[in-house]
Design a protein around this motif. Structure first.
Motif, PDB file in Angstrom:
ATOM      1  N   PHE A  16     -44.628 -82.582  23.175  1.00  0.00           N
ATOM      2  CA  PHE A  16     -44.980 -83.995  23.121  1.00  0.00           C
ATOM      3  C   PHE A  16     -44.533 -84.614  21.796  1.00  0.00           C
ATOM      4  O   PHE A  16     -43.961 -85.715  21.781  1.00  0.00           O
ATOM      5  CB  PHE A  16     -46.494 -84.162  23.306  1.00  0.00           C
ATOM      6  CG  PHE A  16     -46.970 -85.555  23.050  1.00  0.00           C
ATOM      7  CD1 PHE A  16     -46.736 -86.557  23.970  1.00  0.00           C
ATOM      8  CD2 PHE A  16     -47.643 -85.861  21.880  1.00  0.00           C
ATOM      9  CE1 PHE A  16     -47.161 -87.855  23.727  1.00  0.00           C
ATOM     10  CE2 PHE A  16     -48.079 -87.142  21.634  1.00  0.00           C
ATOM     11  CZ  PHE A  16     -47.839 -88.143  22.557  1.00  0.00           C
ATOM     12  N   LEU A  17     -44.778 -83.916  20.695  1.00  0.00           N
ATOM     13  CA  LEU A  17     -44.371 -84.450  19.392  1.00  0.00           C
ATOM     14  C   LEU A  17     -42.854 -84.571  19.287  1.00  0.00           C
ATOM     15  O   LEU A  17     -42.347 -85.569  18.758  1.00  0.00           O
ATOM     16  CB  LEU A  17     -44.902 -83.552  18.271  1.00  0.00           C
ATOM     17  CG  LEU A  17     -46.386 -83.668  17.979  1.00  0.00           C
ATOM     18  CD1 LEU A  17     -46.767 -82.729  16.839  1.00  0.00           C
ATOM     19  CD2 LEU A  17     -46.773 -85.086  17.635  1.00  0.00           C
ATOM     20  N   SER A  19     -40.684 -84.991  21.755  1.00  0.00           N
ATOM     21  CA  SER A  19     -40.215 -86.097  22.589  1.00  0.00           C
ATOM     22  C   SER A  19     -40.607 -87.446  21.989  1.00  0.00           C
ATOM     23  O   SER A  19     -39.833 -88.413  22.059  1.00  0.00           O
ATOM     24  CB  SER A  19     -40.751 -85.961  24.015  1.00  0.00           C
ATOM     25  OG  SER A  19     -42.158 -85.971  24.002  1.00  0.00           O
ATOM     26  N   LEU A  20     -41.766 -87.537  21.368  1.00  0.00           N
ATOM     27  CA  LEU A  20     -42.184 -88.780  20.726  1.00  0.00           C
ATOM     28  C   LEU A  20     -41.272 -89.115  19.544  1.00  0.00           C
ATOM     29  O   LEU A  20     -40.855 -90.269  19.377  1.00  0.00           O
ATOM     30  CB  LEU A  20     -43.634 -88.657  20.262  1.00  0.00           C
ATOM     31  CG  LEU A  20     -44.232 -89.897  19.615  1.00  0.00           C
ATOM     32  CD1 LEU A  20     -44.388 -91.007  20.644  1.00  0.00           C
ATOM     33  CD2 LEU A  20     -45.563 -89.563  18.980  1.00  0.00           C
ATOM     34  N   VAL A  21     -40.938 -88.120  18.747  1.00  0.00           N
ATOM     35  CA  VAL A  21     -40.042 -88.350  17.613  1.00  0.00           C
ATOM     36  C   VAL A  21     -38.662 -88.762  18.103  1.00  0.00           C
ATOM     37  O   VAL A  21     -38.044 -89.681  17.545  1.00  0.00           O
ATOM     38  CB  VAL A  21     -39.979 -87.090  16.718  1.00  0.00           C
ATOM     39  CG1 VAL A  21     -38.835 -87.170  15.738  1.00  0.00           C
ATOM     40  CG2 VAL A  21     -41.294 -86.894  15.999  1.00  0.00           C
ATOM     41  N   PHE A  23     -37.962 -90.325  20.880  1.00  0.00           N
ATOM     42  CA  PHE A  23     -38.086 -91.685  21.396  1.00  0.00           C
ATOM     43  C   PHE A  23     -38.095 -92.705  20.261  1.00  0.00           C
ATOM     44  O   PHE A  23     -37.404 -93.726  20.311  1.00  0.00           O
ATOM     45  CB  PHE A  23     -39.372 -91.786  22.228  1.00  0.00           C
ATOM     46  CG  PHE A  23     -39.643 -93.154  22.759  1.00  0.00           C
ATOM     47  CD1 PHE A  23     -38.913 -93.647  23.820  1.00  0.00           C
ATOM     48  CD2 PHE A  23     -40.627 -93.948  22.199  1.00  0.00           C
ATOM     49  CE1 PHE A  23     -39.160 -94.916  24.313  1.00  0.00           C
ATOM     50  CE2 PHE A  23     -40.879 -95.209  22.678  1.00  0.00           C
ATOM     51  CZ  PHE A  23     -40.141 -95.699  23.737  1.00  0.00           C
ATOM     52  N   ILE A  24     -38.851 -92.434  19.210  1.00  0.00           N
ATOM     53  CA  ILE A  24     -38.932 -93.364  18.089  1.00  0.00           C
ATOM     54  C   ILE A  24     -37.590 -93.458  17.363  1.00  0.00           C
ATOM     55  O   ILE A  24     -37.147 -94.553  16.995  1.00  0.00           O
ATOM     56  CB  ILE A  24     -40.061 -92.929  17.129  1.00  0.00           C
ATOM     57  CG1 ILE A  24     -41.413 -93.141  17.803  1.00  0.00           C
ATOM     58  CG2 ILE A  24     -39.989 -93.691  15.821  1.00  0.00           C
ATOM     59  CD1 ILE A  24     -42.582 -92.592  17.035  1.00  0.00           C
TER      60      ILE A  24
END
Length: 52
Positions: A16-17, A19-21, A23-24
């Motif tokens: 999750f981390l 993929s979040l990074v 995306f950002i």
């Protein structure tokens, strides 16, 4: 095997981390080019002088 569940949640959290990074970072490098280029042109054309 209940003792394996913390490892599963740790893997899910790391994914999750990551993929979040991603995306950002993609939003930072893709979107600002359009947002920065257009307002600067609009401000120059629509800006009215306040001293005559």
């Amino acid at each position: 095997m209940p003792q394996m569940s913390p490892l599963l949640w740790l893997n899910l959290f790391i994914m999750f981390l990551v993929s979040l990074v991603c995306f950002i970072v993609m939003n930072y490098f893709i979107c600002p080019a359009d947002k920065i280029a257009q307002p600067s042109i609009d401000k120059k054309t629509s800006e009215k002088p306040w001293k005559w």
